[in-house]
Design a protein around this motif. Structure first.
Motif, PDB file in Angstrom:
ATOM      1  N   MET A   1      -5.096  13.720   8.577  1.00  0.00           N
ATOM      2  CA  MET A   1      -3.449  13.516   8.418  1.00  0.00           C
ATOM      3  C   MET A   1      -2.981  13.615  10.016  1.00  0.00           C
ATOM      4  N   SER A   2      -2.106  12.929  10.286  1.00  0.00           N
ATOM      5  CA  SER A   2      -1.679  12.843  11.563  1.00  0.00           C
ATOM      6  C   SER A   2      -0.188  12.254  11.899  1.00  0.00           C
ATOM      7  N   ASN A   3       0.272  12.497  12.940  1.00  0.00           N
ATOM      8  CA  ASN A   3       1.581  12.033  13.008  1.00  0.00           C
ATOM      9  C   ASN A   3       1.652  10.520  13.442  1.00  0.00           C
ATOM     10  N   ALA A   4       2.848  10.241  13.999  1.00  0.00           N
ATOM     11  CA  ALA A   4       3.212   8.706  14.073  1.00  0.00           C
ATOM     12  C   ALA A   4       2.493   8.084  15.492  1.00  0.00           C
ATOM     13  N   LEU A   5       1.820   9.198  16.242  1.00  0.00           N
ATOM     14  CA  LEU A   5       1.295   8.607  17.404  1.00  0.00           C
ATOM     15  C   LEU A   5      -0.123   8.368  17.067  1.00  0.00           C
ATOM     16  N   ALA A   6      -0.764   8.444  15.814  1.00  0.00           N
ATOM     17  CA  ALA A   6      -1.875   8.257  15.831  1.00  0.00           C
ATOM     18  C   ALA A   6      -2.588   6.699  16.169  1.00  0.00           C
ATOM     19  N   VAL A   7      -1.565   5.595  15.647  1.00  0.00           N
ATOM     20  CA  VAL A   7      -1.827   4.362  15.961  1.00  0.00           C
ATOM     21  C   VAL A   7      -2.144   4.158  17.287  1.00  0.00           C
ATOM     22  N   ALA A   8      -1.195   4.699  18.316  1.00  0.00           N
ATOM     23  CA  ALA A   8      -1.297   4.468  19.749  1.00  0.00           C
ATOM     24  C   ALA A   8      -2.790   5.148  20.241  1.00  0.00           C
ATOM     25  N   THR A   9      -2.681   6.292  19.537  1.00  0.00           N
ATOM     26  CA  THR A   9      -4.145   6.993  20.023  1.00  0.00           C
ATOM     27  C   THR A   9      -5.371   6.377  19.792  1.00  0.00           C
ATOM     28  N   VAL A  10      -5.368   5.628  18.566  1.00  0.00           N
ATOM     29  CA  VAL A  10      -6.592   4.930  18.181  1.00  0.00           C
ATOM     30  C   VAL A  10      -7.009   3.771  19.177  1.00  0.00           C
ATOM     31  N   THR A  11      -5.884   3.107  19.640  1.00  0.00           N
ATOM     32  CA  THR A  11      -6.043   1.847  20.648  1.00  0.00           C
ATOM     33  C   THR A  11      -6.509   2.297  22.019  1.00  0.00           C
ATOM     34  N   GLN A  12      -6.117   3.355  22.277  1.00  0.00           N
ATOM     35  CA  GLN A  12      -6.289   4.056  23.632  1.00  0.00           C
ATOM     36  C   GLN A  12      -7.795   4.465  23.641  1.00  0.00           C
ATOM     37  N   ALA A  13      -8.109   5.411  22.559  1.00  0.00           N
ATOM     38  CA  ALA A  13      -9.765   5.845  22.315  1.00  0.00           C
ATOM     39  C   ALA A  13     -10.475   4.798  22.299  1.00  0.00           C
ATOM     40  N   LEU A  14     -10.182   3.626  21.529  1.00  0.00           N
ATOM     41  CA  LEU A  14     -11.054   2.415  21.509  1.00  0.00           C
ATOM     42  C   LEU A  14     -11.336   1.932  22.886  1.00  0.00           C
ATOM     43  N   ALA A  15     -10.287   1.855  23.775  1.00  0.00           N
ATOM     44  CA  ALA A  15     -10.547   1.161  25.202  1.00  0.00           C
ATOM     45  C   ALA A  15     -11.067   2.440  25.946  1.00  0.00           C
ATOM     46  N   LEU A  16     -11.088   3.377  25.555  1.00  0.00           N
ATOM     47  CA  LEU A  16     -11.940   4.497  26.479  1.00  0.00           C
ATOM     48  C   LEU A  16     -13.543   4.364  25.892  1.00  0.00           C
ATOM     49  N   LEU A  17     -13.747   3.969  24.616  1.00  0.00           N
ATOM     50  CA  LEU A  17     -15.060   4.165  24.080  1.00  0.00           C
ATOM     51  C   LEU A  17     -15.629   2.788  24.753  1.00  0.00           C
ATOM     52  N   ILE A  18     -15.041   1.779  24.870  1.00  0.00           N
ATOM     53  CA  ILE A  18     -15.682   0.571  25.544  1.00  0.00           C
ATOM     54  C   ILE A  18     -16.124   0.617  26.761  1.00  0.00           C
ATOM     55  N   GLU A  19     -15.047   1.468  27.460  1.00  0.00           N
ATOM     56  CA  GLU A  19     -15.214   1.619  28.917  1.00  0.00           C
ATOM     57  C   GLU A  19     -16.382   2.680  29.381  1.00  0.00           C
ATOM     58  N   HIS A  20     -16.547   3.623  28.562  1.00  0.00           N
ATOM     59  CA  HIS A  20     -17.794   4.598  28.845  1.00  0.00           C
ATOM     60  C   HIS A  20     -18.857   4.172  28.686  1.00  0.00           C
TER      61      HIS A  20
END
Length: 328
Positions: A1-20
């Protein structure tokens, strides 16, 4: 369970996963950006992560209903289950196949690490524009699944991007992202007095097999034997129930016989006239009856009487009969 910032957080975390995880295959500086494909393709190695669609998860659509108590207090707050669809495109010098090398690295990374790691979610939440995101505390993990788009679906997808030339890309779906509501449910009350009892069937206070709860103040049904006090008294209880049933049957038989005898007596009284006919004897057949008396051999024996009539019984009121009331 999370708040409304979860959608944007997933997008940013996916970009970090690809970059790393670009190295060691990619030995050049690559820019990973969270935006839609640019209308002017860049010449520098670039990967764009574009969230083009957000949809409700079909399997969890009806499991997020609000649960409230009878007084209206919230017991379970709703949670929206979402699926995120990402378009990942790669740009670079085409003569050196930079775009294809980048796409290969993206596919390898998401196939090797399909679940979004918690440390990358925490790193993404440290961005100033994502402060307050609690996606890392959610027990639900986000998994990436590749989607297969045919030529028609791909042309429709890129057709939505006006004045944007097509670039080599792949499509992935992120599931499951749960968004909680603002209201917090009322915590459940603690157990104040534990009350656990183990009773065999038939004991006082124990439920009966038929669903009736027994006890000292419970009234047994009509015709049923009282509940046995313990499991060892079950034969005695069954015997008492059998005796009670036999007594009820005997009483019903006596009542039926009494009612039948009274009916016959009333019928007999209604059929007898006030006064008997001449020649009737006390306690004998009534005057209104046509009783015949067989003499000699009788009709049954095929004998003859004094009148010469064969197989007939003489009536008691015929002249000359000893019981006709006249003297010979």
């Amino acid at each position: 369970m999370s708040n409304a910032l979860a959608v944007a957080t997933v997008t940013q975390a996916l970009a970090l996963l690809i970059e790393h995880h670009l190295h060691p295959e990619i030995d050049m500086a690559v820019s990973v950006e969270t935006r839609k494909p640019p209308s002017d393709p860049p010449t520098e190695p670039t990967i764009t992560v574009f969230l083009y669609q957000v949809s409700h998860n079909p399997s969890m659509r009806n499991s997020d209903l609000v649960t409230r108590a009878s007084d209206g207090t919230l017991l379970k707050r709703p949670a929206a289950a979402l699926d995120l669809h990402f378009l990942i495109s790669a740009y670079g010098e085409e003569t050196e196949l930079v775009g294809q090398r980048l796409i290969g690295s993206v596919v390898r990374t998401l196939h090797e690490i399909p679940v979004l790691p918690q440390e990358l979610i925490e790193e993404a939440a440290r961005r100033p524009y994502l402060a307050g995101s609690d996606l890392a505390e959610s027990p639900q993990k986000v998994r990436f699944t590749p989607l297969q788009l045919d030529v028609d679906e791909t042309s429709k997808l890129w057709g939505m991007l006006h004045h944007t030339p097509y670039a080599l890309s792949v499509v992935y779906q992120a599931s499951l992202v749960l968004l909680d509501g603002h209201q917090k449910p009322v915590p459940a009350k603690p157990v104040q007095k534990p009350d656990v009892r183990v009773l065999p069937f038939g004991a006082p206070g124990a439920p009966e097999p038929g669903g009736v709860t027994g006890g000292a103040g419970a009234t047994p049904p009509t015709g049923a034997a009282p509940a046995a006090e313990s499991a060892g008294d079950r034969p005695a209880a069954a015997k008492r129930a059998t005796n009670a049933g036999a007594t009820s049957t005997a009483r019903a038989t006596v009542a039926k016989a009494a009612s039948g005898g009274g009916a016959r007596a009333a019928k007999k009284a209604a059929g007898d006239p006030p006064g008997g006919r001449r020649g009737s004897k006390p306690g004998g057949p009534s005057a209104g009856s046509r009783t015949r008396k067989a003499t000699g051999g009788g009709a049954r024996d095929g004998g003859r009487d004094g009148t010469g009539r064969t197989g007939e019984a003489r009536r008691t009121d015929d002249p000359g009969h000893p019981d006709d009331g006249t003297e010979s």
